[in-house]
Design a protein around this motif. Structure first.
Motif, PDB file in Angstrom:
ATOM      1  N   ALA A  88       0.879  -1.161  -0.062  1.00 16.74           N
ATOM      2  CA  ALA A  88       0.040  -0.066   0.287  1.00 16.74           C
ATOM      3  C   ALA A  88       0.697   1.417   0.095  1.00 16.74           C
ATOM      4  CB  ALA A  88      -0.900  -0.055   1.207  1.00 16.74           C
ATOM      5  N   LYS A  89       1.870   1.307   0.868  1.00 17.12           N
ATOM      6  CA  LYS A  89       2.854   2.410   1.071  1.00 17.12           C
ATOM      7  C   LYS A  89       3.463   2.541  -0.492  1.00 17.12           C
ATOM      8  CE  LYS A  89       6.665   4.102   3.660  1.00 17.12           C
ATOM      9  NZ  LYS A  89       7.639   3.810   4.643  1.00 17.12           N
ATOM     10  N   GLY A  90       3.988   1.251  -0.873  1.00 20.78           N
ATOM     11  CA  GLY A  90       4.773   1.352  -2.226  1.00 20.78           C
ATOM     12  C   GLY A  90       3.916   2.153  -3.444  1.00 20.78           C
ATOM     13  N   MET A  91       2.452   1.863  -3.342  1.00 17.15           N
ATOM     14  CA  MET A  91       1.755   2.211  -4.337  1.00 17.15           C
ATOM     15  C   MET A  91       1.243   3.771  -4.134  1.00 17.15           C
ATOM     16  SD  MET A  91      -0.567  -0.742  -5.815  1.00 17.15           S
ATOM     17  CE  MET A  91      -0.726  -1.334  -3.999  1.00 17.15           C
ATOM     18  N   GLY A  92       1.793   4.476  -3.102  1.00 19.04           N
ATOM     19  CA  GLY A  92       1.478   5.888  -2.748  1.00 19.04           C
ATOM     20  C   GLY A  92       0.330   6.182  -2.160  1.00 19.04           C
ATOM     21  N   PHE A  93       0.089   5.300  -1.030  1.00 18.13           N
ATOM     22  CA  PHE A  93      -0.977   5.606  -0.088  1.00 18.13           C
ATOM     23  C   PHE A  93      -0.361   6.468   0.873  1.00 18.13           C
ATOM     24  CE2 PHE A  93      -3.462   1.782  -1.458  1.00 18.13           C
ATOM     25  CZ  PHE A  93      -4.787   2.120  -1.343  1.00 18.13           C
ATOM     26  N   SER A  94      -1.046   7.707   1.463  1.00 19.82           N
ATOM     27  CA  SER A  94      -0.456   8.387   2.384  1.00 19.82           C
ATOM     28  C   SER A  94      -0.959   7.399   3.692  1.00 19.82           C
ATOM     29  CB  SER A  94      -1.042   9.662   2.477  1.00 19.82           C
ATOM     30  OG  SER A  94      -2.357   9.692   2.807  1.00 19.82           O
ATOM     31  N   ALA A  95      -0.201   7.990   4.705  1.00 23.65           N
ATOM     32  CA  ALA A  95      -0.198   7.099   5.933  1.00 23.65           C
ATOM     33  C   ALA A  95      -1.659   7.420   6.505  1.00 23.65           C
ATOM     34  CB  ALA A  95       0.668   7.994   7.167  1.00 23.65           C
ATOM     35  N   GLN A 104      -4.363   7.584   4.436  1.00 24.93           N
ATOM     36  CA  GLN A 104      -5.122   6.523   3.502  1.00 24.93           C
ATOM     37  C   GLN A 104      -4.829   5.174   3.892  1.00 24.93           C
ATOM     38  OE1 GLN A 104      -3.367   8.325   0.005  1.00 24.93           O
ATOM     39  NE2 GLN A 104      -5.263   9.322  -0.707  1.00 24.93           N
ATOM     40  N   ARG A 142      -8.114   3.053   4.841  1.00 23.30           N
ATOM     41  CA  ARG A 142      -8.467   2.248   3.741  1.00 23.30           C
ATOM     42  C   ARG A 142      -7.912   0.916   4.007  1.00 23.30           C
ATOM     43  NH1 ARG A 142      -8.539   6.026  -1.333  1.00 23.30           N
ATOM     44  NH2 ARG A 142      -8.358   4.051  -2.621  1.00 23.30           N
ATOM     45  N   ILE A 143      -6.821   0.543   4.579  1.00 26.28           N
ATOM     46  CA  ILE A 143      -6.340  -0.807   4.503  1.00 26.28           C
ATOM     47  C   ILE A 143      -5.784  -1.500   6.073  1.00 26.28           C
ATOM     48  CG2 ILE A 143      -4.132  -2.198   4.181  1.00 26.28           C
ATOM     49  CD1 ILE A 143      -5.512  -0.727   1.639  1.00 26.28           C
TER      50      ILE A 143
END
Lengths: 411, 263
Positions: free
Chosen positions: B163-170, B172, B176-177
């Motif tokens: 999730a982090k690697g795809m560009g979710f902010s902390a 998000q 969402r996760i």
């Protein structure tokens, strides 16, 4: 691309060129990048300079703990560099918002990390949704990607837990391709998959890449995977020091030092045979060959005149038919096609030299007969031909390093 | 959960006896001891039924049950907000884990009667439902907090990494996760806290609060006069019924809020 079962390494056609020195544009450039973890004096990555060529697969390979994964994660700033600059498509991204940067770069990890509470469609739509695409566009993109990855459309509403390892990895790649990023980072993407499925996924991925032409940085610890997947390979030593940076065929033909030689291990010569195809080498046409309507006496004269121990009989369509030796001809058979040993297999022009080696070792006569697409005899590959080719490859690689000693790779 | 609720009644009886605040509370244990007599003696059984239907009236009892539920519900509402926020904080700042979990563990060891009474001197709390609301809220924090931390920690690291690697902010990532994936565990914490509170809330009456504790307290004060045992049983039976209904509600919430990919 379908893999021939005989060949452990089967690069896409024309993917590698043994001699080309073409330098594509640089997509990502790491400039003096250093990473020192808190509480450690020795940097994990020490002033690394690395130019990642556009539209190619660059494989970072090295022993465990050499910092190859760290290097990969520095590119999308999953790990923040201690010093140095990262240039992405001409833009310094060392200090831009990392979340926005990551949305422009596909990321695939070994454990895949699909979101278990979301459907396959939602998983694939992750980055498009972050980028705020409208629903119709996202939907079309998901359908397209399922198709590209060879997954059935009814996977859309399934959940990750319903997928096999191979399917999950395909979805992982589809998700990374979600917004059609120019760059993909792949951290041992096929590492946790059984060998048969891995081979299939690798081949599918190479076929896909031949159409997509993404810039891909691929991390693996497996030199065979590196040779198979890489347009270029960077062999990394301690602290991500680049030991050799070159095309797989040149690394195999000319390991620059003992570290590289040890790492690629024995059998590198044999692996190098995968990069040459029969159609690209000088196959021997001096082999004794007679047509099926030749008399046995005439055939014997031909064989006696040649240094070979047997000759090849072609049938009416010029297809290789029988192997005949001295003894067979001494019996003066009326029909040459009824004597000797049948030619049971032939080698197509597009076969690799690795296939050729296997073929000639398996054949009774110690030669592999090469035919064109319609089965017409073209010539012979024997052990001397292979030896000459290998010698040539080694010489070419050595020349390359002697001529380009200053610019060769990053060393 | 019926068993758990009963155990809590025993616990309350013990605590009250230890503190010796209210005379005769220890007799509650005797009251419970009379259960076989109640069940076998049809006259006693029918007098319990008469009490519920005729003397007191089902409407009045349900009114007290509703008060009881409100005590639990209101305290839980704030406890959930505070405990999940603390849980998220602890998950992010690991250094705080020891302190926060330690304090909430200590809270749970304070005898309930003491925690209910301790707020009486505070001017804006005093006698009534406010003290019990705070006490119940404090008791709920530990189970919810601990499950929030556990739930977040159990989220597969690879999922968070991707999730982090795809560009979710902390944020998000959290919304969402991490929270959706930790939700079943957090919900279990809320459920445990809620059922625990249904039992403890019966003590509210001793500091002037409302709820089903009224019947238990009345029964105790009148014992052994006629009708006293019936009163106590009314308190016990309706508390258990309330716990059962709450449990059912949580089962439904779980069913409808757990993402289908996790079921």
């Amino acid at each position: 691309m379908t893999s021939t079962a005989s060949s452990p390494i089967d690069p896409a056609p024309n993917q590698h060129s043994a001699t080309g020195v073409e330098k594509p544009a640089t997509m990502i450039s790491l400039q003096g990048v250093t990473k020192t973890y808190d509480g450690s004096v020795i940097p994990a990555v020490d002033s690394l300079n690395l130019d990642i060529p556009e539209g190619e697969i660059l494989v970072l390979v090295g022993p465990s703990g050499c910092g190859k994964s760290t290097t990969l994660r520095l590119i999308n700033r999953m790990i923040e560099p201690t010093s140095g600059r990262i240039i992405f498509d001409g833009e310094d991204v060392t200090s831009v918002n990392p979340d926005l940067l990551r949305r422009r770069i596909g990321y695939v990890i070994q454990q895949i990390g699909l979101f278990p509470h979301q459907t396959i469609a939602q998983n694939i739509a992750t980055v498009p949704r972050l980028l705020g695409w409208d629903k119709a566009k996202i939907n079309a993109r998901v359908t397209e990607l399922l198709d590209v990855m060879g997954l059935p459309n009814d996977f859309k509403d399934r959940y990750p837990k319903e997928l096999s390892g191979g399917q999950a990895q395909r979805v992982g790649v589809a998700r990374a391709l979600g917004s059609d990023p120019a760059v993909l980072l792949m951290d041992e993407p096929f590492g946790a998959i059984d060998p048969i499925t891995r081979d299939r996924l690798q081949n599918e991925f190479l076929r896909l890449q031949s159409e997509l032409k993404k810039t891909i940085v691929f991390v693996t610890h497996d030199i065979d995977e590196a040779i198979k997947m890489g347009d270029r390979i960077a062999i990394l030593g301690e602290q991500s020091r680049i030991a050799q940076f070159d095309t797989p065929e040149r690394i195999l033909a000319y390991p620059i030092d003992d570290f590289v030689a040890d790492f690629i291990g024995s059998g590198s010569t044999l692996k190098g045979l995968n990069f040459e195809r029969v159609r690209d080498i000088d196959i021997s046409t001096s082999f004794p060959v007679v047509s099926h309507d030749t008399s046995a006496t005439e055939a014997k004269t031909v064989l006696d005149a040649s240094p070979e121990r047997s000759l090849l009989v072609l049938d009416a369509k010029s297809h290789p038919a029988r192997w005949l030796n001295d003894k067979d001809l001494a019996a003066t058979p009326a029909d040459l096609l009824a004597a000797g040993v049948e030619v049971t297999s032939t080698l197509p022009m597009h076969a690799t030299l690795h296939d050729a080696l296997e073929e000639l070792l398996m054949s009774n006569a110690g030669q592999a007969t090469v035919v064109d697409n319609s089965g017409v005899y073209q010539g012979i590959v024997d052990i001397e031909v292979l030896a000459d080719v290998l010698k040539g490859m080694r010489a070419a690689a050595r020349r390359h390093y002697e001529v380009h000693v200053d610019s060769a790779g990053q060393s | 959960m019926v068993a758990a609720a009963s155990i809590w009644y025993l616990f309350i009886a013990d605590t009250a006896a230890d503190n010796d605040v209210v005379g005769g509370v220890a007799d509650l244990a005797n009251g419970i001891g009379e259960l076989p007599a109640l069940v076998s003696d049809t006259s006693a059984y029918s007098s319990f039924w008469d009490f519920v239907v005729d003397d007191e009236g089902l409407g009045t009892i349900l009114g007290h049950t509703w008060d009881h539920a409100q005590l639990v519900g209101t305290s839980m509402f704030f406890a959930v907000l505070i405990a999940t926020a603390l849980g998220i904080l602890v998950h992010r700042v690991k250094a705080l884990a020891g302190i926060v979990v330690g304090i909430s563990s200590i809270l749970l060891t304070i005898p309930s009667l003491a925690l209910f009474s301790i707020f009486i001197p505070v001017s804006w709390i005093g006698i009534g439902d406010r003290g019990p609301l705070i006490a119940l809220g404090l008791y709920s924090i530990l189970p919810i907090l601990r499950n929030t931390v556990t739930g977040l920690e159990e989220v597969d690291a690879a999922v968070v990494e991707s999730a982090k690697g795809m560009g979710f902010s902390a944020f998000q990532r959290l919304r969402r996760i991490e929270l959706p994936l930790a939700w079943p565990v957090i919900l279990t914490g809320i459920r445990v806290a809620a059922l625990l509170n249904v039992g403890i809330a019966a003590i509210a009456v001793l500091v002037g609060g409302s709820g089903l504790g009224v019947y238990i307290n009345d029964g105790l004060t009148r014992y052994p006069n006629p009708g006293s045992v019936e009163r106590m049983w009314t308190g016990v039976v309706f508390t258990i019924l309330l716990a059962l209904i709450l449990d059912l509600i949580f089962t439904l919430i779980r069913k409808f809020t757990t993402p289908s990919g996790l079921r």
